[in-house]
Design a protein around this motif. Structure first.
Motif, PDB file in Angstrom:
ATOM      1  N   LYS A 234       5.213  -3.105   5.800  1.00 42.54           N
ATOM      2  CA  LYS A 234       5.257  -4.034   6.920  1.00 42.54           C
ATOM      3  C   LYS A 234       5.696  -5.410   6.447  1.00 42.54           C
ATOM      4  CE  LYS A 234       2.343  -5.933  10.632  1.00 42.54           C
ATOM      5  NZ  LYS A 234       0.967  -5.954  11.203  1.00 42.54           N
ATOM      6  N   VAL A 235       5.139  -5.839   5.310  1.00 42.90           N
ATOM      7  CA  VAL A 235       5.480  -7.135   4.715  1.00 42.90           C
ATOM      8  C   VAL A 235       5.653  -6.948   3.217  1.00 42.90           C
ATOM      9  CG1 VAL A 235       4.783  -9.523   4.300  1.00 42.90           C
ATOM     10  CG2 VAL A 235       4.178  -8.408   6.471  1.00 42.90           C
TER      11      VAL A 235
ATOM     12  N   ALA B 166      -1.196  -8.787  -6.128  1.00 40.62           N
ATOM     13  CA  ALA B 166      -0.740 -10.064  -5.550  1.00 40.62           C
ATOM     14  C   ALA B 166      -0.235  -9.901  -4.115  1.00 40.62           C
ATOM     15  CB  ALA B 166       0.346 -10.692  -6.424  1.00 40.62           C
ATOM     16  N   GLY B 167      -0.767  -8.915  -3.389  1.00 44.49           N
ATOM     17  CA  GLY B 167      -0.344  -8.709  -2.005  1.00 44.49           C
ATOM     18  C   GLY B 167       1.110  -8.345  -1.862  1.00 44.49           C
ATOM     19  N   LEU B 168       1.643  -7.641  -2.863  1.00 40.64           N
ATOM     20  CA  LEU B 168       3.068  -7.319  -2.874  1.00 40.64           C
ATOM     21  C   LEU B 168       3.496  -6.512  -1.651  1.00 40.64           C
ATOM     22  CD1 LEU B 168       5.852  -7.143  -4.211  1.00 40.64           C
ATOM     23  CD2 LEU B 168       4.984  -5.307  -5.663  1.00 40.64           C
ATOM     24  N   LEU B 169       2.718  -5.474  -1.298  1.00 43.62           N
ATOM     25  CA  LEU B 169       3.097  -4.618  -0.177  1.00 43.62           C
ATOM     26  C   LEU B 169       1.957  -4.522   0.833  1.00 43.62           C
ATOM     27  CD1 LEU B 169       4.826  -1.634  -2.029  1.00 43.62           C
ATOM     28  CD2 LEU B 169       5.953  -3.419  -0.699  1.00 43.62           C
TER      29      LEU B 169
ATOM     30  N   ILE C 251       2.969   5.442  -0.131  1.00 41.16           N
ATOM     31  CA  ILE C 251       4.218   5.140   0.568  1.00 41.16           C
ATOM     32  C   ILE C 251       5.344   5.918  -0.098  1.00 41.16           C
ATOM     33  CG2 ILE C 251       5.605   3.270   1.553  1.00 41.16           C
ATOM     34  CD1 ILE C 251       3.520   1.316   0.313  1.00 41.16           C
ATOM     35  N   ASN C 252       6.255   6.406   0.690  1.00 44.18           N
ATOM     36  CA  ASN C 252       7.429   7.054   0.120  1.00 44.18           C
ATOM     37  C   ASN C 252       8.157   6.055  -0.765  1.00 44.18           C
ATOM     38  OD1 ASN C 252      10.588   7.537   0.495  1.00 44.18           O
ATOM     39  ND2 ASN C 252       9.547   9.508   0.545  1.00 44.18           N
TER      40      ASN C 252
ATOM     41  N   VAL D  15      -1.500  -1.729   0.704  1.00 39.14           N
ATOM     42  CA  VAL D  15      -2.760  -1.948   1.408  1.00 39.14           C
ATOM     43  C   VAL D  15      -2.472  -2.388   2.832  1.00 39.14           C
ATOM     44  CG1 VAL D  15      -4.935  -3.226   1.422  1.00 39.14           C
ATOM     45  CG2 VAL D  15      -3.868  -2.634  -0.750  1.00 39.14           C
ATOM     46  N   ALA D  16      -3.197  -1.815   3.787  1.00 33.92           N
ATOM     47  CA  ALA D  16      -3.073  -2.216   5.184  1.00 33.92           C
ATOM     48  C   ALA D  16      -3.936  -3.454   5.430  1.00 33.92           C
ATOM     49  CB  ALA D  16      -3.500  -1.078   6.099  1.00 33.92           C
TER      50      ALA D  16
END
Length: 314
Positions: free
Chosen positions: A174-175, A142-145, A210-211, A201-202
């Motif tokens: 970033k978001v 769901a575009g969480l990160l 990601i840490n 995902v970029a």
């Protein structure tokens, strides 16, 4: 007439002690009522099934007490074990794993697959009678990160020239899109506990590792969490004499990094704590997740556990 035996007396005394503990915890339970507590679960404690069961039980207890736990997990030891089996060598920069194509593929498989679903399952099993359910997610859901590629600058010890270190597929949040998390947290019919794997995902569609500490901090900040607990495999932040620091401010945490007292994996932990507090989290605690019920000691007792990090006094 039935006489009370020695074992009956012991059980009665244990009951009175339990009641006293609950009564003493009441003021702290009220402090966290309907508040969000973000918990980063990681370290070697994750590989111990008995500890994992206790952790899951404590998460269920928090939910039943009216607290909204959100779990972000790591999986460094599990990734390392899988990389070793695959014959892939790892290198680290300031506690961050340099991630090439092969490492990224294995990291996502371990984090979003085995580790994430196991933690969610333990929570669901521990909360079965009360209908508390763990929900396994990654930052790709769901575009969480949404992330951007992370870089680090290191000084050459001989020339003292600064060099940019390419960490490969290592990202930084970033978001954070919190809509799905808030939907789960605020569901009126079910007690869901989000369990998040640190994969994102970029904007170009590439997947990044990601840490987990960094993810926990970003999520906690976005959710305006009351507390962020960083559960790891050390007692907390240590000073130059290797003694535990019970409490420190953001400025003092920065000084530890600048003075070189904080090294390796403690650097991103302190950086995460600082960023989370600056984003609105009230306080961050770094504590030993291997100790049974460490979260409960931290949240519901006066003494607490680990190292408490707070903003600088005004």
């Amino acid at each position: 007439m039935i006489k009370q035996t020695q074992s009956d007396t012991e059980l009665e005394e244990k009951g009175w002690a339990t009641a006293k503990t609950l009564a003493e915890a009441l003021p702290y339970i009220q402090i966290y009522d309907r508040e969000i507590v973000t918990i980063k679960y990681g370290g070697h404690a994750m590989g111990d099934e008995a500890v994992a069961k206790l952790f899951a039980g404590d998460i269920v207890l928090l939910k039943l007490l009216g607290i909204h736990p959100v779990v972000v997990h790591g999986g460094g030891p599990q990734i390392s074990a899988m990389l070793n089996r695959a014959g892939v060598k790892s290198t680290f920069v300031d506690g961050l794993r340099v991630t090439d194509d092969a490492t990224m593929e294995i990291a996502e498989m371990v984090l979003s697959g085995a580790v994430n679903k196991e933690i969610a399952n333990w929570i669901t099993r521990a909360g079965r009678e009360a209908d508390v359910r763990g929900v396994g997610l990654s930052g790709k859901d769901a575009g969480l990160l949404t992330v951007e590629k992370a870089t680090r600058i290191k000084k050459d010890p001989d020339s003292m020239i600064e060099q940019v270190v390419d960490l490969g597929y290592v990202g930084e949040p970033k978001v954070v899109d919190d809509k799905l998390l808030r939907t789960l947290i605020n569901d009126p019919e079910h007690d869901y506990v989000p369990v998040i794997a640190p994969i994102g995902v970029a904007e170009d569609g590439l997947t990044y590792n990601i840490n987990a500490d960094t993810v926990a901090g970003a999520v906690a900040g976005k959710l305006n969490a009351k507390r962020m607990l960083l559960l790891t495999d050390i007692a907390g932040v240590l000073d130059g004499d290797k003694d535990l620091i019970r409490q420190m401010t953001v400025s003092e945490a920065r000084q530890l990094i600048e003075d070189g007292v904080a090294v390796g994996g403690m650097i991103p932990k302190l950086e995460t704590a600082i960023a989370a507090i600056e984003a609105g989290v009230e306080a961050v605690v770094i504590l030993d997740g291997r100790r049974p019920h460490a979260m409960l000691v931290e949240l519901f007792t006066e003494h607490g556990a680990g190292t408490l990090i707070t903003r600088d006094p005004q």
